[in-house]
Structures are given as C-alpha cells and as structure tokens.
Enzyme design. Structure first.
Site, PDB file in Angstrom:
ATOM      1  N   HIS A 383       4.236  -8.768  36.163  1.00 59.23           N
ATOM      2  CA  HIS A 383       2.957  -8.913  36.757  1.00 59.23           C
ATOM      3  C   HIS A 383       2.171 -10.377  36.028  1.00 59.23           C
ATOM      4  O   HIS A 383       1.479 -10.976  36.263  1.00 59.23           O
ATOM      5  CB  HIS A 383       2.192  -8.257  36.615  1.00 59.23           C
ATOM      6  CG  HIS A 383       2.062  -6.907  37.790  1.00 59.23           C
ATOM      7  ND1 HIS A 383       1.895  -7.145  39.070  1.00 59.23           N
ATOM      8  CD2 HIS A 383       2.406  -6.070  37.676  1.00 59.23           C
ATOM      9  CE1 HIS A 383       2.123  -6.079  39.679  1.00 59.23           C
ATOM     10  NE2 HIS A 383       2.760  -5.211  38.927  1.00 59.23           N
ATOM     11  N   LYS A 574     -12.742 -13.571  41.215  1.00 66.85           N
ATOM     12  CA  LYS A 574     -10.986 -12.824  40.509  1.00 66.85           C
ATOM     13  C   LYS A 574     -12.077 -13.007  38.932  1.00 66.85           C
ATOM     14  O   LYS A 574     -12.991 -12.512  38.835  1.00 66.85           O
ATOM     15  CB  LYS A 574     -10.544 -14.358  39.715  1.00 66.85           C
ATOM     16  CG  LYS A 574      -9.525 -15.017  41.684  1.00 66.85           C
ATOM     17  CD  LYS A 574      -9.033 -16.039  41.240  1.00 66.85           C
ATOM     18  CE  LYS A 574      -7.880 -16.492  42.052  1.00 66.85           C
ATOM     19  NZ  LYS A 574      -7.185 -15.515  42.946  1.00 66.85           N
ATOM     20  N   ARG A 575     -10.603 -11.916  38.299  1.00 65.31           N
ATOM     21  CA  ARG A 575     -11.032 -11.746  36.224  1.00 65.31           C
ATOM     22  C   ARG A 575     -11.350 -13.253  36.321  1.00 65.31           C
ATOM     23  O   ARG A 575     -10.454 -14.391  36.233  1.00 65.31           O
ATOM     24  CB  ARG A 575      -9.851 -11.095  36.506  1.00 65.31           C
ATOM     25  CG  ARG A 575     -10.428 -10.737  34.487  1.00 65.31           C
ATOM     26  CD  ARG A 575      -8.543  -9.746  34.506  1.00 65.31           C
ATOM     27  NE  ARG A 575      -7.829 -10.857  35.199  1.00 65.31           N
ATOM     28  CZ  ARG A 575      -6.210 -10.832  34.218  1.00 65.31           C
ATOM     29  NH1 ARG A 575      -7.005 -11.229  33.156  1.00 65.31           N
ATOM     30  NH2 ARG A 575      -5.587 -11.148  34.983  1.00 65.31           N
ATOM     31  N   LYS A 580      -7.525 -18.808  35.290  1.00 67.26           N
ATOM     32  CA  LYS A 580      -7.897 -18.935  37.062  1.00 67.26           C
ATOM     33  C   LYS A 580      -8.837 -20.101  37.399  1.00 67.26           C
ATOM     34  O   LYS A 580      -8.583 -19.891  38.129  1.00 67.26           O
ATOM     35  CB  LYS A 580      -8.788 -17.586  37.105  1.00 67.26           C
ATOM     36  CG  LYS A 580      -7.441 -15.904  36.726  1.00 67.26           C
ATOM     37  CD  LYS A 580      -8.480 -15.488  37.346  1.00 67.26           C
ATOM     38  CE  LYS A 580      -7.202 -13.668  36.697  1.00 67.26           C
ATOM     39  NZ  LYS A 580      -5.989 -13.808  37.988  1.00 67.26           N
ATOM     40  N   THR A 682      -3.286 -10.959  45.146  1.00 67.91           N
ATOM     41  CA  THR A 682      -3.469 -10.770  46.182  1.00 67.91           C
ATOM     42  C   THR A 682      -4.740 -11.023  47.473  1.00 67.91           C
ATOM     43  O   THR A 682      -4.867 -11.002  48.531  1.00 67.91           O
ATOM     44  CB  THR A 682      -3.094  -9.137  46.258  1.00 67.91           C
ATOM     45  OG1 THR A 682      -4.431  -8.130  45.609  1.00 67.91           O
ATOM     46  CG2 THR A 682      -2.198  -8.531  45.634  1.00 67.91           C
ATOM     47  N   LYS A 686      -5.944 -11.651  51.254  1.00 71.84           N
ATOM     48  CA  LYS A 686      -6.780 -11.345  52.436  1.00 71.84           C
ATOM     49  C   LYS A 686      -7.551 -12.075  52.486  1.00 71.84           C
ATOM     50  O   LYS A 686      -8.056 -11.555  53.954  1.00 71.84           O
ATOM     51  CB  LYS A 686      -7.539 -10.618  51.044  1.00 71.84           C
ATOM     52  CG  LYS A 686      -7.306  -8.714  50.350  1.00 71.84           C
ATOM     53  CD  LYS A 686      -7.840  -8.417  49.059  1.00 71.84           C
ATOM     54  CE  LYS A 686      -6.568  -7.544  48.177  1.00 71.84           C
ATOM     55  NZ  LYS A 686      -7.327  -6.980  47.137  1.00 71.84           N
TER      56      LYS A 686
END
Length: 839
Positions: A383, A574-575, A580, A682, A686
């Site tokens: 991942h 998000k985390r 990110k 993911t 969504k």
C-alpha cells in the site's frame, strides 16, 4: 463441537434453516409490526427496560439486537452452505478494519431499513436518532482500514467465503480533540457500553508465545523441527462480528482477537500485599489489544507494535489451520488448494515465518514442502512507497521477542540469497537490496521483503503504484521474481458510499435509469446521456444543496460557524501527512485571502475550504499543519473584509460517520498528493461517485479516474511522478521557485512572521524554513500550477451548466471503481476462489 457451532454458536449440523431462532412461516420482516414486536421484546428481555422509561441508547441496543437476529438467520445457512459444497476460503489479515456504524449498513443490505424505521416511529422514536447513537468502531486509521472493511462486505456480497482477521482494540485509534487548534489525543471508548453486534467465542482461544528459548535434539538437521519454549504466553480470545452482504446473499465473519493473561491475578503477590503488582502480568498482556498504533517513538512502544502484529497473525493462522484440519478434515499439505491468505500491508508479514514454524515445528512438515505450502498460500498487498511505512524491526528485538522466527528468517534469507547468487551471479548490490536483513542504522528485518519472498503474488493498488513498486521499492525482487507483482486497483462499496450515504442521489439515478446499477455498478454508465438534460442537472444540483444544508448544520453545531450552502464546498479529508499536502491547500487559502482583500470589486464566488483528518501522535510536523489550518481559519473567518467569500473549517475527530456526511455534500474533492507517493486512494473514488469534481495530481488512482471520467471532467495539475523524481535529483532548495511567485512568497512570509500566530510569531518559522530549503514533497514547486487550476475551478463553478454536466459524468463513469470489480479480480487472479453455491 462442530465447526458450525464454533463459528456461530447457535446451531448444530443436524438443524435446518427453517429451525433457526425466530423463523416462523407467518413472519414477514418487510412489515413494521414484525420489527415493533421484536424490538420491544429485546428492550424488555435483554436490555431489561420498560418502554415507558427506556433511554434513547436502550432503543438503539434493542433495535441492533433485533436486527442481529435476522443476521443470524442468514449467517447459519451461509455457514452450512460453505461446508455442504466446499469452496476455497479467503482469509484477509489486516491490523485495521474501519467498519463504521453497522445498524444502517446491515439493515440496508438485508432490505429492512424502511420497515425498521417505521417500527421505531410507531414506538415514539426515529431511525436517525437511534442509529446516530451507535459509536464508530475505532478499529482503523484511514484508507487501509476502510478498504479492508469494504472488501469484507464485498466478499459477502459476491458470495465468497471470506474471513477477516484483526484485533479487537479496547480503545482503537485515539479520539481527536482540538483545543486552541492543537491536536490532543484522547481514548476512543467505543466499547463503553459493549457491542451488540459481536459474539464472544471463549472456546476459540489460542496460546501466543513471546521470548524464551529454542531447543532441538542433538542429531536434529538444521532444517528440522525445533521446540520453542516461550517465556511468556498470552491468550487470544475470539470475538465474531457478522458482515452481511448485499441482499443478504452471504454473511462473512470478521473475527477480532482480544488479548488476555492466562492468569488474571497473582494471588501470591496479592496476598503478600502487592495489590498492584499482582495485576502486572494481566496489564502487560491486555496492553496488546488496548490501542491501535501505539506510538513507536520509544523502545517500549516499538516492542508493543511488534507484539500486536505477531499476536493477531499467530492467532489467525492457528485458527485457520484448526478449521482446515480439524473441522474440514484436510491435510496441511492441501492448504493452498483450500485456503488463500491475503496480507494487507506489512503488518501481518510475520505470517511468513509463523506459518513456516507451525508447519515445520508443529505438523513436522519437511522444510522444502513447508516453504512451497507457505508461498502458495500467502499473498501480499503493498500500500505504500514510503520507506518508513515498509516496516523494519531491529534484529535484537526480534531475537529477544520471537527467537524461533528469527532463526526461520535467517534460513529463508540464506536460501534465497544462495538461489539468486547461483542464477544471477555474485552481484553485491542486488543481493544487498533483496536481503531480508538490512544493514542501515543497525541490523533490521525488512518486513516488506519478507512478505514479498514468502508470497506467490504481490499486488499494488493502482496502475501507477504497481509500476512504481516494480521500479523502486521492489525493483531487485521484481528482477529475480519476474511476474510476481500484479495490479489490483482498489475499489469501494457502492452500497455504503452511494446508496446509504446519498439516498437523494440514489433515488434520482433509479428514477432515470432503473435499478440495474444496484447490482451491476457498471450499469451506471446508462446515466451518461442525462448529463445533457438540463432538468436532470437541476435535480442533481438540488440534491447536492440539500446535502450541503445538512453539512452546514453539522458545522454550525460543532464549531459555531455559519456556512452558505450555495458556496463552493472544497473538501480535503485525509490522514494528515506532508505527502498528502494539506500545506499546499492552506497556502492557496492564504493567497486567496490576500486576493479577496486586495481586489474587493472582483466577481468573487463564496468558497468554503473544509479540512478533517488525524495526525499520528508522534508526528510533530503533521500536528503543526493542523494548528496552522486552525490559525488561518480563525483569522479569515473573523475578518469582515472577506465578506463571507472565503471560510475555512477544520472538523475534529474525522471518522466514517463524518465522511458519510461530508462526501455527499462536496463540490470539489482535493486529491493533491505529491505525484508518485499515494498508492491509490479510495476517498477520491467516493467523492467522484457522489458527483464531486476532483482537483488532483496524476498520482495513485487519480490516473485511472482521469482515464474513466475523461480529461475534461477532472482538474489535473502539477508534476508527474517522473518529473518529481527529476526535480528532486536537482536538489530540494526552493528559494528561486519561491522568489518567482509573488503569491507564494507573500503567503510564506505572512506565515513565517506570525501574521496568523500573533501569540507566538515564530511558531511556523521552521515549517517555512523546511519548505524553502528542503521541500521534499514539492509543495512550493507545484504551488503556481495548483493556484492556477484553483482559479480555473472558480471560473467553472460560475458556469452551472458546465459544472453539473461534469458532475453527472463523474457519477456515471465511476462504476469500474466498485469493490465488486476489485474483489472479482483478486478472486480470479490471486485467490482462485469461487462463490459459495447457496442453491
């Protein structure tokens, strides 16, 4: 005890489906009176409350227990069918399962939501109030855990005999509080009132050893069995959570392990007066299943992490082999024919030496046969490309905590290196790269390499990510094991993330194209022509506005800020991590803030930037980014010169339930990670499914989303993965880049000099210094491209016909990103598993 009683505890092999509890010919669970009767019975006889004095939580428990009975009515026949016509079982090992609330999800998949809601209304309460009392099961951190939850539900929906294995954390991931904008970690007590969904299985318990010594007979061959004598033994106790598939086709089991001491108290110490010390062994054992991801910044924290990973992996493999040999009567030599074990990231990678230990030491299988069995049974999902996320464990820790496993790892490594040396020559660089033992900063076990060598298939989770796995982190292993790496792009369950989370949009789609998409998600493509229907676009916009009104109400309740539902809702959830790039979004917010104040006559359209996410407890920079977000929000939201054109919100304690409110209300989805660093994502799927437009880099599954929705219907900006690598090779000092951008240099200067932190002017000076001189994540390098694309987004938001046409096309073209497609690909290409025949 038979396997079926071991699995469900409620029926023996001699019973039939019609004999299961609460099943009479006159029962009709589509009727409200059916549920009214059963909810009242649960309230009185299991909760022990008079309806006239029942509290709201009592109604939740009674409703959940009534629904659980119906789950069992499906669970028992599903278990019987699995044994009647044996199929390959799939075991999904994951340290995280972010399952969220279960009442609506379960009732919806069974088809009884309306009847249950009508029953509760007749009892003087309502379904939404009751379901919102259910705590989110705090068993995951983010995408990894949510993916695991989607996959277990999808296996049930497709009828695959799936088992999830994880840890029943007492507190799970921390509850996030933001006093003064600074993250504080508090215990998430999701089990405070127990869980009405789980079944405790005290008979399913296994000894898990740690430490001690390894012995062998004097004439034992070096590959022969050894006797491991652990110094400490912990009990793993099973708790089963049934997971219902779509339309109740099949019920999978999520088995979670709880750690217990073999002796709850030392009476000798207690009677000697050491009342606290008498509980020391119990506390040490139970710490294993107390908290998800304890901080590993200390030696004790690192050891606890390893204990957690071995604890649940060993219990799961022992349980799997017991089911395979005792209940199904197969030989361990047949394991790969009947069992497939999927390792979700490196957390369960210790399964490689553990399965070898069980086969060689317990079942006395010769080493070569045991290795073939292990490799053909296990498969591994990667991942991440982040080095720190590809776990390594110090050799001294492994030797002390798992001495037998360290012996096995050394042997696996020796045989692998010998084989590669024979086949590829004495290439020192290659041998060093593929070795299971790393020599950097002390000797350590490379768990990613271990999972790779011990698995027959290794998969990435998006096309780009899989290519990068082959080219970067596992380039050497890919060379010596060509073809072992395959791609399986992630997917999401539409049942939860469209049908349940966005009922208004779902109803519109059904009205437009019928119900085929409910079972075949790629049938959503029939919606494509409606993108050119002005009346349909107006209906889509109206549903979105309703969802935004609901989100605005939640924001008002939580933070006291009033939002305009006609504003552009720009959402970044998000985390919190530097790759990110929440920082990039914040810098754009500061630049937009300056532009609004400098150009008051411009045709600004209101925009709301919404952030949510948790930072790891020991990740200081991520916590500082949260604080900066809150500081910027505080100033902008209170500045009258902005006139409501820009508002910033950071919602605390992000979880599945919050996501279910945020995603259907989103206009613009932020997927802006540094190219080449996000495996898949993911959340992007969504958002796109619910009609949000994506602003993002060509990273992870964004690449495939662009290919499916069309280049004109997604906002792609910034460097590619190749360009990022090239830019890094030139150095990470960004002074020239910053100097060339007035908007960027002014924003950084304001942050660095304390404009947003007057109480502590130098709070962000080091953060800005890092962006200036060591910008590894290319925040400043991509800033101008990002800002320009945000300006373009703002202009397109003004053109409602264009915007809502793109929105409809995003929903219509997201069918391929269903978890149903992903699991079919796993089942066909990795597991070789077929659905259970229920006929």
């Amino acid at each position: 005890m038979t396997e079926q009683t071991h699995e469900t505890g409620l029926a023996s092999e001699g019973t039939h489906a019609e004999d299961t509890p609460h099943r009479r010919a006159t029962d009709d669970p589509s009727r409200a009176d059916y549920w009214r009767e059963r909810i009242l019975a649960k309230l009185v006889y299991q909760v022990g409350k008079d309806p006239e004095h029942a509290e709201p939580h009592d109604w939740y428990v009674a409703t959940a227990l009534a629904v659980r009975d119906r789950i069992v009515d499906h669970w028992i026949p599903a278990t019987r069918a699995t044994y009647a016509k044996p199929v390959k079982r799939v075991y999904y090992l994951s340290l995280e399962f972010l399952i969220g609330r279960q009442l609506r999800d379960t009732a919806y998949n069974l088809g009884y939501v309306d009847a249950v809601a009508a029953a509760l209304e007749g009892l003087g309460t309502d379904f939404e109030t009751v379901r919102n009392l259910e705590p989110d099961a705090a068993l995951g951190n983010g995408g990894l855990g949510r993916l695991a939850a989607c996959f277990i539900e999808t296996m049930a929906s497709l009828g695959i005999a799936g088992y999830g294995y994880g840890i029943r954390y007492d507190h799970g991931l921390f509850r996030q509080a933001l006093p003064d904008g600074m993250q504080r970690e508090l215990p998430e007590d999701w089990l405070a009132y127990g869980s009405p969904w789980e079944f405790r299985r005290p008979e399913a318990r296994y000894d898990i050893g740690f430490g001690g010594s390894v012995a062998a007979s004097h004439d034992a061959h070096h590959l022969g069995a050894r006797e491991w004598k652990p110094a400490e033994t912990v009990l793993a106790i099973a708790y089963d959570n049934p997971v219902v598939g779509w339309r109740g086709r099949y019920v999978s089991t999520l088995r979670l392990w709880s750690a217990r001491s073999k002796d709850p108290i030392s009476l000798e110490d207690f009677n000697r007066g050491d009342h606290v010390g008498a509980l020391a062994d119990r506390a040490k054992a139970e710490a294993i299943s107390k908290v998800l991801y304890p901080s590993d910044s200390t030696d004790a924290g690192q050891e606890l992490r390893l204990r957690q990973e071995y604890f649940f992996t060993s219990a799961s493999l022992q349980d799997m082999i017991r089911r395979h040999t005792v209940n199904e009567g197969y030989s361990v030599y047949d394991l790969p024919d009947h069992v497939s074990v999927q390792l979700n990231d490196t957390h369960p990678a210790i399964a490689v030496p553990e399965l070898m230990r069980l086969l060689v030491d317990v079942y006395e299988v010769p080493w070569a046969d045991a290795w073939d069995i292990t490799r053909n049974t296990l498969s591994y999902t990667n991942h991440t490309l982040l080095p720190e996320a590809l776990e390594t464990w110090p050799v001294p820790l492994m030797e002390r905590l798992l001495p037998r496993h360290m012996q096995i790892i050394y042997l696996i490594n020796a045989f692998e290196l010998d084989r590669v040396r024979d086949e590829f020559g004495d290439d020192g660089a290659l041998l060093s790269e593929i070795s299971l033992i790393g020599e950097d900063h002390g000797r350590s076990v490379r768990m990613g390499n271990l999972a790779f060598i011990g698995s027959h298939r290794i998969n990435g989770v998006s096309a780009l990510h899989t290519d990068l796995v082959r080219e970067t982190v596992f380039s050497g292993l890919n060379k010596v094991h060509p073809g072992r790496i395959v791609n399986k792009t992630n997917g999401i369950t539409f049942r939860r993330w469209l049908f349940q989370a966005n009922p208004g949009l779902t109803s519109l789609i059904r009205e437009a194209i019928g119900d085929a998409f409910l079972d075949d998600h790629e049938a959503l493509s029939a919606l494509t022509p409606f993108a050119d229907d002005p009346a349909f676009r107006e209906k889509i916009a109206a549903v979105r506005r309703q969802n935004k009104v609901a989100l605005a109400g939640l924001v008002k309740q939580r933070v006291g800020l009033t939002l305009d539902p006609d504003a552009l809702f720009d959402v970044h959830i998000k985390r919190i991590h530097e790759y990110k790039r929440q920082l990039l979004n914040i810098l754009d917010a500061v630049a937009l803030y300056d532009a609004i104040r400098s150009n008051p006559m411009h045709d600004w359209r209101p925009r709301v930037k919404i952030f949510a996410g948790k930072a790891a407890a020991s990740y200081a920079t991520a916590k500082l980014i949260i604080k900066l977000s809150c500081d910027v929000a505080k100033m902008i939201n209170s500045d009258p010169t902005v006139r409501g054109f820009l508002k910033i919100v950071f919602l605390e304690n992000y979880n599945v339930s919050l996501a279910e409110t945020l995603i259907p209300a989103t206009d613009l989805s932020e997927q802006i990670s540094t190219a080449g660093m996000e495996a898949s994502g993911t959340g992007n799927m969504k958002f796109g499914l619910n009609g949000a437009l994506t602003i993002g880099t060509l990273d992870g599954a964004n690449v495939e989303m662009r290919d499916h929705v069309g280049e004109d219907n997604i906002y792609i900006f910034g460097m590619t993965a190749e360009q990022v690598a090239e830019r890094r090779s030139q150095g990470l000092d960004m002074q020239e880049t910053i100097h060339a951008s007035r908007h960027l240099s002014e924003a950084l200067d304001q942050i660095a000099t304390g404009v947003f932190s007057p109480d502590q002017p130098d709070r962000y000076s080091e953060l800005v210094n890092t962006l200036t001189h060591h910008d590894y994540f290319m925040v400043t390098a991509d800033f101008e491209a990002y800002r320009a694309m945000q300006v373009h987004v703002g202009n397109e938001w003004k053109d409602k016909d264009t915007w809502w046409r793109k929105s409809v096309l995003n929903t219509a073209r997201m069918g391929w990103f269903s978890a149903d497609r992903a699991i079919r690909e796993y089942a066909d290409g990795i597991w070789h598993a077929k659905p259970v025949d229920r006929d």
